[in-house]
Write a protein that holds these residues in place. Structure first.
Motif, PDB file in Angstrom:
ATOM      1  N   LEU A 869       0.826  -1.203   0.000  1.00 52.32           N
ATOM      2  CA  LEU A 869       0.000   0.000   0.000  1.00 52.32           C
ATOM      3  C   LEU A 869       0.864   1.258   0.000  1.00 52.32           C
ATOM      4  CD1 LEU A 869      -2.757  -1.159   2.516  1.00 52.32           C
ATOM      5  CD2 LEU A 869      -3.023  -0.823   0.056  1.00 52.32           C
ATOM      6  N   ALA A 870       1.960   1.239   0.743  1.00 50.79           N
ATOM      7  CA  ALA A 870       2.869   2.397   0.753  1.00 50.79           C
ATOM      8  C   ALA A 870       3.500   2.581  -0.619  1.00 50.79           C
ATOM      9  CB  ALA A 870       3.940   2.212   1.816  1.00 50.79           C
ATOM     10  N   ALA A 871       3.860   1.468  -1.283  1.00 47.36           N
ATOM     11  CA  ALA A 871       4.443   1.559  -2.631  1.00 47.36           C
ATOM     12  C   ALA A 871       3.452   2.133  -3.620  1.00 47.36           C
ATOM     13  CB  ALA A 871       4.909   0.180  -3.086  1.00 47.36           C
ATOM     14  N   ALA A 872       2.163   1.917  -3.359  1.00 41.59           N
ATOM     15  CA  ALA A 872       1.120   2.453  -4.247  1.00 41.59           C
ATOM     16  C   ALA A 872       0.862   3.928  -4.015  1.00 41.59           C
ATOM     17  CB  ALA A 872      -0.173   1.669  -4.061  1.00 41.59           C
ATOM     18  N   GLY A 873       1.541   4.511  -3.011  1.00 38.59           N
ATOM     19  CA  GLY A 873       1.431   5.946  -2.781  1.00 38.59           C
ATOM     20  C   GLY A 873       0.512   6.367  -1.657  1.00 38.59           C
ATOM     21  N   LEU A 874      -0.041   5.405  -0.900  1.00 35.91           N
ATOM     22  CA  LEU A 874      -0.938   5.771   0.196  1.00 35.91           C
ATOM     23  C   LEU A 874      -0.141   6.305   1.382  1.00 35.91           C
ATOM     24  CD1 LEU A 874      -2.759   3.892  -1.572  1.00 35.91           C
ATOM     25  CD2 LEU A 874      -3.900   3.226   0.543  1.00 35.91           C
ATOM     26  N   ARG A 910       8.573  -0.125  -4.412  1.00 34.12           N
ATOM     27  CA  ARG A 910       7.997  -0.870  -5.529  1.00 34.12           C
ATOM     28  C   ARG A 910       9.018  -1.847  -6.119  1.00 34.12           C
ATOM     29  NH1 ARG A 910       5.480   2.654 -10.203  1.00 34.12           N
ATOM     30  NH2 ARG A 910       7.636   3.408 -10.225  1.00 34.12           N
ATOM     31  N   ASP A 911      10.266  -1.363  -6.354  1.00 37.02           N
ATOM     32  CA  ASP A 911      11.287  -2.244  -6.919  1.00 37.02           C
ATOM     33  C   ASP A 911      11.695  -3.331  -5.936  1.00 37.02           C
ATOM     34  OD1 ASP A 911      11.267  -0.803  -9.265  1.00 37.02           O
ATOM     35  OD2 ASP A 911      12.935   0.489  -8.675  1.00 37.02           O
ATOM     36  N   ALA A 912      11.779  -2.976  -4.642  1.00 33.46           N
ATOM     37  CA  ALA A 912      12.184  -3.962  -3.649  1.00 33.46           C
ATOM     38  C   ALA A 912      11.145  -5.072  -3.524  1.00 33.46           C
ATOM     39  CB  ALA A 912      12.401  -3.279  -2.296  1.00 33.46           C
ATOM     40  N   LEU A 913       9.864  -4.711  -3.572  1.00 37.93           N
ATOM     41  CA  LEU A 913       8.807  -5.724  -3.470  1.00 37.93           C
ATOM     42  C   LEU A 913       8.781  -6.626  -4.709  1.00 37.93           C
ATOM     43  CD1 LEU A 913       5.879  -3.626  -1.961  1.00 37.93           C
ATOM     44  CD2 LEU A 913       7.232  -5.376  -0.810  1.00 37.93           C
ATOM     45  N   ALA A 914       9.148  -6.073  -5.847  1.00 31.93           N
ATOM     46  CA  ALA A 914       9.137  -6.876  -7.064  1.00 31.93           C
ATOM     47  C   ALA A 914      10.143  -8.024  -6.993  1.00 31.93           C
ATOM     48  CB  ALA A 914       9.444  -5.996  -8.274  1.00 31.93           C
ATOM     49  N   ASP A 915      11.199  -7.840  -6.184  1.00 32.84           N
ATOM     50  CA  ASP A 915      12.224  -8.876  -6.069  1.00 32.84           C
ATOM     51  C   ASP A 915      11.905  -9.919  -5.012  1.00 32.84           C
ATOM     52  OD1 ASP A 915      13.686  -7.589  -8.019  1.00 32.84           O
ATOM     53  OD2 ASP A 915      14.789  -6.358  -6.579  1.00 32.84           O
ATOM     54  N   LEU A 916      10.814  -9.726  -4.258  1.00 33.60           N
ATOM     55  CA  LEU A 916      10.484 -10.650  -3.181  1.00 33.60           C
ATOM     56  C   LEU A 916       9.690 -11.841  -3.691  1.00 33.60           C
ATOM     57  CD1 LEU A 916       9.362  -8.410  -0.180  1.00 33.60           C
ATOM     58  CD2 LEU A 916      11.539  -9.552  -0.499  1.00 33.60           C
ATOM     59  N   PRO A 917       9.775 -12.971  -2.995  1.00 28.26           N
ATOM     60  CA  PRO A 917       8.874 -14.082  -3.306  1.00 28.26           C
ATOM     61  C   PRO A 917       7.460 -13.716  -2.896  1.00 28.26           C
ATOM     62  CG  PRO A 917      10.144 -14.559  -1.334  1.00 28.26           C
ATOM     63  CD  PRO A 917      10.720 -13.293  -1.905  1.00 28.26           C
ATOM     64  N   PRO A 918       6.439 -14.449  -3.348  1.00 31.00           N
ATOM     65  CA  PRO A 918       5.051 -14.153  -2.963  1.00 31.00           C
ATOM     66  C   PRO A 918       4.921 -14.151  -1.445  1.00 31.00           C
ATOM     67  CG  PRO A 918       5.105 -15.782  -4.703  1.00 31.00           C
ATOM     68  CD  PRO A 918       6.527 -15.605  -4.244  1.00 31.00           C
ATOM     69  N   PRO A 919       4.022 -13.308  -0.886  1.00 37.58           N
ATOM     70  CA  PRO A 919       3.872 -13.255   0.570  1.00 37.58           C
ATOM     71  C   PRO A 919       3.362 -14.578   1.119  1.00 37.58           C
ATOM     72  CG  PRO A 919       2.095 -12.067  -0.506  1.00 37.58           C
ATOM     73  CD  PRO A 919       3.085 -12.417  -1.580  1.00 37.58           C
ATOM     74  N   PRO A 920       3.767 -14.919   2.331  1.00 38.42           N
ATOM     75  CA  PRO A 920       3.280 -16.167   2.935  1.00 38.42           C
ATOM     76  C   PRO A 920       1.804 -16.073   3.243  1.00 38.42           C
ATOM     77  CG  PRO A 920       4.520 -14.869   4.537  1.00 38.42           C
ATOM     78  CD  PRO A 920       4.677 -14.162   3.230  1.00 38.42           C
ATOM     79  N   ASP A 921       1.126 -17.221   3.297  1.00 34.71           N
ATOM     80  CA  ASP A 921      -0.292 -17.233   3.665  1.00 34.71           C
ATOM     81  C   ASP A 921      -0.443 -16.750   5.089  1.00 34.71           C
ATOM     82  OD1 ASP A 921      -0.950 -18.260   1.227  1.00 34.71           O
ATOM     83  OD2 ASP A 921      -0.780 -20.361   1.915  1.00 34.71           O
TER      84      ASP A 921
END
Length: 922
Positions: A869-874, A910-921
């Motif tokens: 959400l922070a990466a989206a600008g909120l 945004r770039d840092a999240l793109a390099d992460l694996p999918p979030p855990p359940d």
């Protein structure tokens, strides 16, 4: 391909082969299969007669065979001025799904199609509604839209269809169109796949001719093959022409005639041989342009028999539709008629279309033989209706036609001026403005279009010569001359005041604003809310904006349902100096898309620069360059010289911040050379801003202070220079001035205007403080809520704090802040600032260490949500509202997230999240 006269209709006969078209048929079927599964769009392009229509036939037949619901229409060169006429034919079969649309979209589409009063304020909402209708229809069965002669669709429909065509992916919708190679129309097929239809090979052409005309002699066959040049329609029509009247030989068609003209000659001969009543009925159908048989009487339909038997037209009596074999037939019918016959038919059609104001007015205009104020007034009403429906280009066309039909005098002058005004403020047609205004003055030398002409003239003066003072005088004089300058319902007056506000802003001089304030205050029953907000936030935001902050935030929140690009942009402008642009991003992108789709160009330019403005302050500097590139290209192509300066200012800011002093200097020199002689104060303030920051990056504090002090304290740009002015003063030995600036900012409560301004004022207070109390003030600045939304400002405060700590004997503490500042400067590629911070870091006895390879960081599910959400600008507050957390808790989580991801600010999320694996359940 198409059959000869007397053989069969022109639709492809499945019993006959299509010679030489196997690859194209396979591609058309593959397209239908793709479209019915996941959506697709395709445009067929080729010369007249090359077989586009037959390929459309084949695709349509195949689509019907596999269960696809099809709507087919043909653009008409005689109906291009009737707004949304093409769209009406396209969506008519699917209107049973209208109730599935949300009310705003439903009302917009109904209004555009003339099914209800009112409608959309702009074409983007109509386009979205049309797409939503087709999506709803495709949920029950695949949908295929087939549009022949795309360039002859009316402008409003073309823009909507091009919007839909680029947004069918993921839905069972296909759009298959056809156009002639090189034809320029309103349909923008950029980004849509194009299949070019080439002429038939020599072998395929010979096979086609042998199949359809086996009795031709070898000599005639060779002449036809040479003349037809692989064009299927020519191969099938030219043999018929050899036997028209007394012309027995191929030489009857001169070799100097271009192929299209030859074919038109063929069709003209065919039309000329028809009975006069048949030709009259055909002329009615052609000039109506809709293909709707219901406009003809039963007797007239019966008289079309000879044309149907010779395959010039086909009639679908069940659907009440008429189709012409080829567009050249329509042209031939019109060319063979006299001007009196055409006027008589238009008068008759005006009566038959009396329930449709746009069509009726258009036919009356075509029937007119001279000035006619009644018809001109009808056309002007249609123009206003189309403007409300989002078709500003169509509105200008209708206003110009209305002016042509107006008797000389005030009415003609006002219509010309209104067309100029729309061209200036909406469509980007600035080059036409001077001649239209000259014509308005010629029509009425005393008034010359009055207020609408003044608005258009002001835009032209501003963008042609940057003549602020003349534009100001033109607008204020026209407003003063109004019979009732207090009429708050006068839309042209309101537009004039918005334009005057822009003039005052760019003028950048306090003496320009009082007239505007007085004019707005006297509006009755009350000024428009947005105009009130804008004049407070733009004339002197540091001192006047507090009074309208709540109303501004409500206006921004209401943009979620706003469709008018002008209102979106003006609302965003009102919040631009108060750091509200992050909340306007989605609506601003809508305004950009509207401009890209052929809508309001001026709004698209401003929206691009506003988005770039937000990208600059939130640390997305590469995006600044991308956005300003597009905006500046639009300024160049539409001759908006004044509007380009905000874009060049932002590029100069990035260039200076990244150490490209040559580019920064070139841009600021260009701005100065243009703005100084014209007294364009806002652009001069841009120059001072760029030079202030560039000097600060080098540690040239005395120079920075001089540049910052050149900006008037009441100008909007002064809000952006609070911390910069104080740092320059404090570091250049002007401690008293630094303290005075801080005191003035605190008295004005500038920090209450936005989180970035709160950070700026707190940072300024820390920079101006004495050594014995600096720690608390810097700590307070760093703890400002949402401080990490503004990475460049925050990094500069960390740099200043690190410098102070080193000078006061705390090198270990200094290193943490200097290292964090360098991280941000590196991400921004702000080399001068990174070098300045690295120099300080070395002075503490440390060298910056780069981290080596490490395992991919992991975030908890909640941290991943917050980071996304922070990466989206909120903001922290907005994130907290969504996740039912306090803003303070969100900030705490972000301060944990940043070190995990190896970043220092939101801009890198945004770039840092793109390099992460999918979030855990969870």
């Amino acid at each position: 391909m198409t059959g000869p006269a007397g053989a069969h209709g022109w639709r492809h006969d499945a019993a006959r082969p299509l010679f030489g078209r196997d690859p194209e048929i396979a591609e058309a079927r593959a397209f239908v299969d793709r479209a019915r599964v996941s959506g697709d769009a395709l445009v067929l392009a080729g010369d007249p007669g090359v077989g586009k229509t037959v390929l459309l036939d084949a695709a349509t037949d195949y689509a019907a065979a596999v269960g696809t619901r099809t709507a087919r229409v043909t653009g008409s060169q005689f109906e291009v001025d009737v707004s949304f006429s093409g769209l009406q034919q396209v969506v008519d079969p699917f209107l049973d799904h209208l109730t599935a649309l949300p009310e705003p979209q439903r009302n917009a589409l109904r209004g555009a199609l003339g099914l209800a009063e009112g409608g959309a304020a702009d074409r983007f909402l109509v386009a979205s509604a049309a797409r939503a209708l087709l999506v709803a229809a495709a949920a029950t069965a695949p949908v295929l839209l087939v549009v022949d002669d795309l360039p002859w669709m009316d402008q409003a429909s073309s823009m909507v269809l091009s919007f839909v065509a680029r947004r069918v992916a993921g839905h069972r919708i296909g759009l298959l169109g056809a156009l002639r190679t090189g034809d320029k129309g309103f349909f923008d097929h950029t980004g849509i796949r194009v299949l070019d239809l080439e002429p038939l090979s020599d072998e395929a052409a010979a096979e086609l001719l042998a199949d359809r005309f086996p009795a031709l002699t070898s000599r005639v066959r060779q002449r036809l093959l040479a003349d037809a040049q692989g064009n299927p329609l020519a191969l099938l029509e030219l043999p018929v022409a050899l036997h028209i009247g007394s012309r027995p030989a191929p030489s009857a068609l001169p070799a100097t005639l271009p192929l299209t003209r030859r074919l038109q000659t063929v069709f003209a001969g065919r039309v000329r041989d028809l009975p006069e009543p048949t030709r009259h009925a055909l002329l009615l159908a052609v000039l109506d342009g809709s293909g709707d048989l219901r406009v003809l009487t039963t007797g007239e339909i019966d008289r079309l028999g000879p044309a149907e038997r010779t395959h010039l037209v086909s009639l679908d009596r069940a659907a009440a539709r008429l189709h012409f074999r080829h567009p050249l037939i329509r042209s031939a019918i019109v060319e063979l008629s006299t001007s009196d016959e055409r006027r008589d038919v238009h008068r008759l059609l005006a009566v038959r279309r009396r329930s449709e104001p746009a069509r009726r007015a258009w036919h009356l205009a075509e029937a007119a033989t001279g000035p006619d104020e009644r018809i001109a007034a009808l056309l002007q009403q249609v123009a206003h209706t189309n403007l409300f429906r989002g078709d500003s280009v169509g509105a200008i066309t209708e206003l110009l036609r209305a002016a042509d039909l107006s008797p000389a005098g005030t009415a003609r002058s006002s219509r010309l001026a209104e067309a100029a005004y729309l061209g200036a403020i909406v469509t980007g047609d600035l080059r036409d403005v001077p001649k239209l205004l000259d014509a308005a003055r010629d029509a009425d030398p005393r008034h010359g279009g009055a207020l609408a002409g003044a608005v258009a003239g002001a835009y032209h003066l501003l963008n042609e010569n940057g003549d602020i003072d003349s534009a100001y005088g033109l607008l204020t004089g026209a407003i003063d001359a109004l019979a009732d300058p207090t009429d708050g319902g006068n839309k042209t007056l309101i537009e004039a005041l918005y334009t005057l506000l822009m003039v005052c802003f760019f003028g950048g001089r306090p003496e320009l604003w009082p007239f505007l304030h007085t004019a707005v205050d006297r509006l009755r029953p009350r000024p428009p809310q947005l105009l009130t907000i804008l004049r407070h936030t733009f004339s002197d935001p540091a001192h006047l904006a507090h009074a309208v902050l709540d109303r501004l935030d409500v206006a921004i929140d209401n943009l979620r349902g706003e469709s008018s690009p002008a209102r979106i942009v003006r609302t965003a402008i009102a919040g631009s100096y108060l750091d509200r642009l992050g909340d306007c991003r989605e609506p601003l992108w809508r305004a950009v898309r509207h401009g890209r789709e052929g809508g309001a160009v001026t709004s698209a330019i401003e929206a691009l620069f506003l988005l770039a403005n937000d990208a600059y302050f939130t640390g997305r500097w590469d995006e600044v360059l991308t956005l300003t590139d597009e905006g500046l290209d639009l300024c160049e192509s539409h001759h908006y010289r004044l509007m380009r300066w905000p874009g060049l200012f932002l590029r100069a800011m990035v260039a200076g911040g990244r150490g490209d002093e040559a580019l920064s200097a070139r841009l600021t020199e260009e701005m100065t050379a243009w703005a100084a002689p014209r007294r364009v104060g806002a652009v001069t303030a841009y120059v001072s801003h760029v030079r202030t920051l560039t000097a600060l990056s080098r540690g040239a504090f005395d120079s920075a202070y001089r540049h910052a002090s050149a900006v008037d304290a009441h100008a909007p740009n002064a809000l952006w220079l609070v911390m910069e002015t104080v740092e320059a003063a404090a570091r250049s030995g002007r401690g008293a001035q630094a303290a005075a600036h801080v005191a003035a900012a605190e008295r004005a409560r500038i920090g209450a205007l936005s989180s970035r301004l709160a950070l700026s004022v707190a940072g300024a207070a820390a920079m101006a403080s004495a050594d014995d109390d600096h720690a608390d003030l810097f700590a307070r600045a760093l703890a400002t809520p949402d401080a990490d939304r503004w990475p460049f400002d925050l990094a500069r405060i960390r740099l200043a704090y690190g410098e102070r700590l080193r000078r006061t004997g705390s090198p270990a503490a200094a290193r943490d802040h200097l290292s964090a500042a360098i991280d941000v400067f590196d991400q921004l590629q702000a080399q001068p600032w990174a070098s300045r911070a690295a120099h300080e870091l070395r002075a503490t006895g440390a060298h910056r260490e780069r981290s080596g390879p490490h395992l991919a960081p992991t975030l908890t599910p909640q941290q991943h949500q917050i980071a996304a959400l922070a990466a989206a600008g909120l903001s922290n507050k907005q994130i907290g509202e969504r996740l039912f957390l306090s803003a303070r808790t969100v900030g705490y989580h972000l301060h944990q997230i940043f070190p995990k991801l190896g970043i220092a600010a939101r801009a890198a999320l945004r770039d840092a999240l793109a390099d992460l694996p999918p979030p855990p359940d969870q």
